[in-house]
Write a protein that holds these residues in place. Structure first.
Motif, PDB file in Angstrom:
ATOM      1  N   GLU A  91       0.840  -1.210   0.000  1.00  0.00           N
ATOM      2  CA  GLU A  91       0.000   0.000   0.000  1.00  0.00           C
ATOM      3  C   GLU A  91       0.872   1.255   0.000  1.00  0.00           C
ATOM      4  O   GLU A  91       0.610   2.200  -0.746  1.00  0.00           O
ATOM      5  CB  GLU A  91      -0.928   0.022   1.220  1.00  0.00           C
ATOM      6  CG  GLU A  91      -2.080  -0.937   1.145  1.00  0.00           C
ATOM      7  CD  GLU A  91      -3.168  -0.527   0.169  1.00  0.00           C
ATOM      8  OE1 GLU A  91      -2.992   0.417  -0.621  1.00  0.00           O
ATOM      9  OE2 GLU A  91      -4.217  -1.173   0.195  1.00  0.00           O
ATOM     10  N   LEU A 148       1.010   4.044  -2.926  1.00  0.00           N
ATOM     11  CA  LEU A 148       0.747   5.451  -2.614  1.00  0.00           C
ATOM     12  C   LEU A 148       1.906   6.346  -3.058  1.00  0.00           C
ATOM     13  O   LEU A 148       1.684   7.435  -3.611  1.00  0.00           O
ATOM     14  CB  LEU A 148       0.495   5.633  -1.119  1.00  0.00           C
ATOM     15  CG  LEU A 148      -0.863   5.163  -0.604  1.00  0.00           C
ATOM     16  CD1 LEU A 148      -0.906   5.186   0.910  1.00  0.00           C
ATOM     17  CD2 LEU A 148      -1.973   5.996  -1.187  1.00  0.00           C
ATOM     18  N   GLY A 161      -5.588   3.294   1.434  1.00  0.00           N
ATOM     19  CA  GLY A 161      -4.757   2.696   0.396  1.00  0.00           C
ATOM     20  C   GLY A 161      -5.595   2.294  -0.799  1.00  0.00           C
ATOM     21  O   GLY A 161      -6.803   2.091  -0.690  1.00  0.00           O
TER      22      GLY A 161
END
Length: 170
Positions: A21, A25, A94
């Motif tokens: 995640e 990101l 996420g």
């Protein structure tokens, strides 16, 4: 050994998913910008909350309808569980968890998720039943015979089915 595998899977899941995640990101943020990524996550959360509420109400109405009609609400209960699990994934910040959350919530992808859930739980139940002290009771038929009834003890599922018609003398 089965519980050890579950523990290892959970450990890896709790370790790998956050790392993935964060990586996604960072990648998205480097392409569209930091504030835009945060805005996309907020918009994603708002859309997810609206969908969970809408689909949750639909699932609840379908569950009540099934119970009132006297039908076993197996599909409706599975849908409710998927909506709750999808909502929990959407609460997690996420993009990867959001993809899986939307997959569980959207009405056109939920049947696929329901089939996967059914396959997984069926496999898990068979595994647990095989290790049960009562496993010999279900060895011959796997639990249910072709007519849909319980196989019961070995030999019980071998009864002959005679097709016919019930005549009421009254």
């Amino acid at each position: 050994m089965g519980q050890d595998m579950v523990r290892i899977g959970l450990f890896l899941g709790f370790l790998v998913v956050p790392v993935l995640e964060i990586w996604v990101l960072i990648r998205v943020g480097s392409v569209i910008g930091g504030w835009e990524t945060v805005a996309l996550l907020i918009a994603d959360s708002i859309l997810g909350a609206w969908l969970v509420r809408r689909e949750g109400r639909r699932a609840w109405a379908a569950l009540r309808s099934a119970i009132e009609s006297g039908r076993m609400p197996d599909r409706e209960l599975a849908d409710g569980a998927l909506i709750v699990a999808g909502g929990a994934l959407l609460l997690t910040p996420g993009f990867l968890t959001d993809v899986f959350g939307f997959f569980m919530i959207l009405p056109f992808t939920r049947p696929i998720a329901r089939r996967w859930l059914s396959w997984f739980l069926g496999r898990r139940v068979r595994s647990l039943a095989a290790r049960s002290p009562y496993a010999p009771l279900f060895e011959r038929t796997g639990g249910f015979d072709e007519a849909g009834g319980s196989g019961g003890p070995a030999g019980a599922g071998r009864r002959r089915v005679v097709h016919g018609e019930v005549v009421d003398d009254d």
